[in-house]
Design an enzyme around this catalytic site. Structure first.
Site, mmCIF file in Angstrom:
data_model
loop_
_atom_site.group_PDB
_atom_site.id
_atom_site.type_symbol
_atom_site.label_atom_id
_atom_site.label_comp_id
_atom_site.label_asym_id
_atom_site.label_seq_id
_atom_site.Cartn_x
_atom_site.Cartn_y
_atom_site.Cartn_z
ATOM 1 N N SER A 34 0.854 -1.187 0.000
ATOM 2 C CA SER A 34 0.000 0.000 0.000
ATOM 3 C C SER A 34 0.892 1.241 0.000
ATOM 4 O O SER A 34 2.119 1.135 0.079
ATOM 5 C CB SER A 34 -0.915 -0.016 1.213
ATOM 6 N N SER A 35 0.279 2.382 -0.108
ATOM 7 C CA SER A 35 0.973 3.681 -0.085
ATOM 8 C C SER A 35 2.038 3.808 -1.175
ATOM 9 O O SER A 35 3.122 4.334 -0.940
ATOM 10 C CB SER A 35 1.638 3.936 1.271
ATOM 11 N N GLY A 40 1.435 5.409 -3.924
ATOM 12 C CA GLY A 40 1.164 6.642 -4.655
ATOM 13 C C GLY A 40 0.157 6.444 -5.774
ATOM 14 O O GLY A 40 0.268 7.054 -6.840
ATOM 15 N N GLN A 62 5.130 -9.921 -10.583
ATOM 16 C CA GLN A 62 4.568 -11.069 -11.307
ATOM 17 C C GLN A 62 3.431 -11.694 -10.501
ATOM 18 O O GLN A 62 2.376 -12.035 -11.040
ATOM 19 C CB GLN A 62 5.645 -12.129 -11.539
ATOM 20 N N CYS A 97 -9.022 27.102 11.042
ATOM 21 C CA CYS A 97 -10.090 26.446 11.790
ATOM 22 C C CYS A 97 -9.783 26.423 13.291
ATOM 23 O O CYS A 97 -9.909 27.448 13.947
ATOM 24 C CB CYS A 97 -10.348 25.047 11.228
ATOM 25 N N LEU A 98 -9.300 25.302 13.824
ATOM 26 C CA LEU A 98 -8.923 25.293 15.237
ATOM 27 C C LEU A 98 -7.884 26.396 15.500
ATOM 28 O O LEU A 98 -7.832 26.955 16.592
ATOM 29 C CB LEU A 98 -8.355 23.920 15.622
ATOM 30 N N GLY A 99 -7.083 26.711 14.495
ATOM 31 C CA GLY A 99 -6.078 27.772 14.621
ATOM 32 C C GLY A 99 -6.719 29.109 14.961
ATOM 33 O O GLY A 99 -6.190 29.885 15.763
ATOM 34 N N GLN A 114 -9.650 29.381 16.507
ATOM 35 C CA GLN A 114 -10.239 29.229 17.840
ATOM 36 C C GLN A 114 -9.189 29.391 18.925
ATOM 37 O O GLN A 114 -9.410 30.063 19.935
ATOM 38 C CB GLN A 114 -10.942 27.862 17.929
ATOM 39 N N HIS A 157 -11.150 25.979 6.005
ATOM 40 C CA HIS A 157 -9.943 25.230 5.626
ATOM 41 C C HIS A 157 -9.526 25.646 4.219
ATOM 42 O O HIS A 157 -9.762 24.911 3.255
ATOM 43 C CB HIS A 157 -10.231 23.729 5.660
ATOM 44 N N GLU A 174 -6.823 25.543 2.829
ATOM 45 C CA GLU A 174 -5.814 24.652 2.234
ATOM 46 C C GLU A 174 -6.418 23.700 1.205
ATOM 47 O O GLU A 174 -5.724 23.263 0.286
ATOM 48 C CB GLU A 174 -5.076 23.859 3.324
HETATM 49 N N1 GLN Z 1 -12.502 21.145 16.884
HETATM 50 C C1 GLN Z 1 -12.924 22.380 16.332
HETATM 51 C C2 GLN Z 1 -14.402 22.379 15.976
HETATM 52 O O1 GLN Z 1 -15.006 21.352 15.864
HETATM 53 C C3 GLN Z 1 -12.095 22.739 15.097
HETATM 54 C C4 GLN Z 1 -12.303 21.812 13.961
HETATM 55 C C5 GLN Z 1 -11.211 21.894 12.916
HETATM 56 O O2 GLN Z 1 -10.155 22.443 13.142
HETATM 57 N N2 GLN Z 1 -11.468 21.324 11.756
HETATM 58 O O3 GLN Z 1 -14.983 23.418 15.801
#
Ligand code: GLN
Length: 533
Positions: A13-14, A16, A192, A382-384, A386, A508, A510
């Site tokens: 697995s892995s 690519g 093979q 996101c959590l960043g 918060q 997100h 990203e």
């Molecule tokens: N745990 C946080 C929430 O549920 C942030 C979620 C996350 O970073 N995707 O809101």
């Protein structure tokens, strides 16, 4: 009528497979063809949303809010295919649908079986992607040939080729050619065996893509060709990339993989156009400079956990001809300010990615504190966001016990709180705020300058949000809410006044970055990092 490519994997697995599938998609698009692409995952979970990142890596989110395998991230970064929840299929979903139909009485009188009921449901999902205007559907079968779990999928694609006609279907098998370190010998036997296993099931691969550390000479390729019953020019070498995963499409193009596919499937295609791609490869190969940023997260030991974040940073680097090195720091290793000073010494920026659960939260808060005070460029995802709010509430607003209700349910100052829509949710799977939501940006803000527009959409995956009861005090003390939902109710982006780049988003971003289209917020962050002394 759309043609179909199935990509299977053998030996290990892995290897690519996701990257290879995405690369083939890119090559076909570079010849003017329109593709759709999907991944079949043989596990029983309905989606990877409830799995730990250590088990599965990142959970990738599509615009329509599906929580999917991270290979879909490769598909979106490499191709222009419009991915939806139909692009990610698991055994759990297939069985779920068949069982639902059985209860509904759709199979009255029949015994419901793997063949034909499960295989029919798999074939239905393959066909579902062959929408109007699509020339080729690429379906990647997760797992490794020989696994118990992937058997129904392999059986389904065998039947599919029989029914649709062999000339409309192409089987590509990705395999590993190991090299024994002691003798330097290159071994073809595992391949093979793996092809033998496929042929037992009734699938003869048309192309073999051989993952290898070293070049394969003609003799080795001839041997593989003979024993695996694949023409010599269809034995393709996929050597470990030297400097970037984005080399893979070009590697395959050099061996005319696209031409082989086009010929086998009888497609009409334009000449190859890989100009944009080669340009970015040149930058990746010879960047003008390097910048190092830190990522403080809970799952840094596993590279795949923050895959899209690392990729988005690389893309942002491409935009300024810069190689971005990421110092990965486990958040639970930061217990004191001294730990943070040592760990972040010399970096030019800090990223706090998404996450769940309280492990390492205090370490992240310390790291944000450092970035805020030292004017180190900061990007919160996101959590960043918060965490940045908790830090600000505690250390600037004087709310010493401020926290998120996720980590301290009964705190007197829940600056991050459960979203209204989440109050009555009991099931864990697929119930967060998921997918694309619009966001209005405040003119003149850093986010606005980065995006260069007033409204954007970004993908979300969270249950908690900024608590509006604290907006006033935050604003008074220097936070600007530069992105809000169109109704003004949800905080989407925050910035810090007087800081060179302190931007955090509840989304997100990203997930939407591509090497050919670096994401504005990541680009802005890297630019700020380059300016940081
Ligand atoms: N745990 C946080 C929430 O549920 C942030 C979620 C996350 O970073 N995707 O809101």
């Amino acid at each position: 009528m759309a043609k179909h490519i199935f990509i299977t994997g053998g030996v290990g697995s892995s290897l690519g497979k996701g990257l290879t599938s995405a690369s083939i998609g890119l090559l076909l698009e570079s010849r003017g063809l329109k593709i759709n692409i999907q991944k079949f995952d043989p596990y029983i979970n309905v989606d990877p949303g409830t799995m730990s990142p250590f088990q599965h890596g990142e959970v990738y989110v599509t615009d329509d809010g599906a929580e999917t395998d991270l290979d879909l991230g490769h598909y979106e970064r490499f191709t222009n295919a419009a991915l939806t929840r139909d692009s990610s299929v698991t055994t759990g979903q297939v069985y779920g649908e068949v069982i639902r139909k059985e209860r509904h009485g759709d199979y009255l009188g029949k015994t419901v079986q793997v063949v034909p009921h499960i295989t029919n449901e798999i074939k239905r999902r393959i066909k579902k992607l062959a929408t109007k205007g699509i020339d080729v559907v690429i379906s990647e079968i997760g797992g490794t040939v020989g696994d118990i779990e992937s058997l129904p999928f392999l059986e389904a694609i065998r039947q599919f080729a029989l029914e649709e006609g062999r000339e409309n279907v192409m089987f590509i098998h990705l395999t590993l050619i190991p090299r024994l370190r002691a003798t330097g010998e290159i071994k073809t036997k595992p391949t093979q065996h793996s092809v033998g296993k496929l042929r037992e099931i009734g699938i003869q691969p048309d192309i073999l893509i051989c993952r290898t550390e070293v070049r394969l000479n003609k003799e080795v390729r001839q041997k593989i060709s003979l024993f695996c019953n694949v023409p010599l020019d269809c034995v393709i070498e996929e050597k470990d990339a030297e400097y970037s995963i984005y080399e893979v499409p070009v590697m395959l193009a050099r061996q005319d993989t696209d031409a082989l596919v086009i010929k086998h499937l009888g497609l009409k295609a334009d000449g190859k156009n890989l100009k944009e791609w080669t340009k970015l490869l040149n930058i990746l190969r010879k960047p003008s400079r390097t910048v190092e940023v830190a990522l403080v997260g809970k799952y840094v030991e596993l590279y795949d956990s923050y895959k899209s974040v690392y990729e988005a940073l690389t893309h942002a680097g491409i935009a300024s001809r810069t190689k971005v090195d990421v110092r990965r720091i486990p958040s639970d290793s930061l217990n004191t300010m001294k730990d943070v000073r040592v760990a972040l010494k010399g970096v030019k920026g800090l990223v706090i990615p998404g996450g769940f659960g309280d492990r390492g939260i205090e370490g992240k808060i310390l790291a944000v504190n450092y970035a805020r005070k030292r004017k180190l460029p900061f990007l919160g995802l996101c959590l960043g966001l918060q965490v940045a709010c908790i830090e600000f509430a505690r250390n600037v607003c004087g709310l010493k016990d401020a926290n998120s209700a996720e980590f301290a349910e009964n705190t007197a100052n829940p600056v991050i709180t459960l979203m209204d829509s989440q109050g009555n949710v009991v099931d864990k799977g697929g119930t967060m705020r998921l997918g694309a939501y619009p966001c209005r940006l405040v003119k003149g803000s850093k986010a606005y300058e980065a995006y260069m527009c007033e409204e954007t959409t970004e993908r979300h995956r969270h249950r908690y949000e900024f608590n509006n009861a604290y907006r006033e005090v935050f604003e008074k003390k220097g936070i600007i809410f530069t992105g809000l939902s169109p109704d003004g109710k949800l905080v989407e982006v925050i910035e810090l006044k007087g800081h060179p780049w302190f931007v955090a988003t509840q989304a997100h971003p990203e997930f939407k970055s591509k090497p050919t289209r670096p994401h504005p917020l990541f680009r802005g962050f890297i630019r700020a990092a380059l300016r940081h002394g």
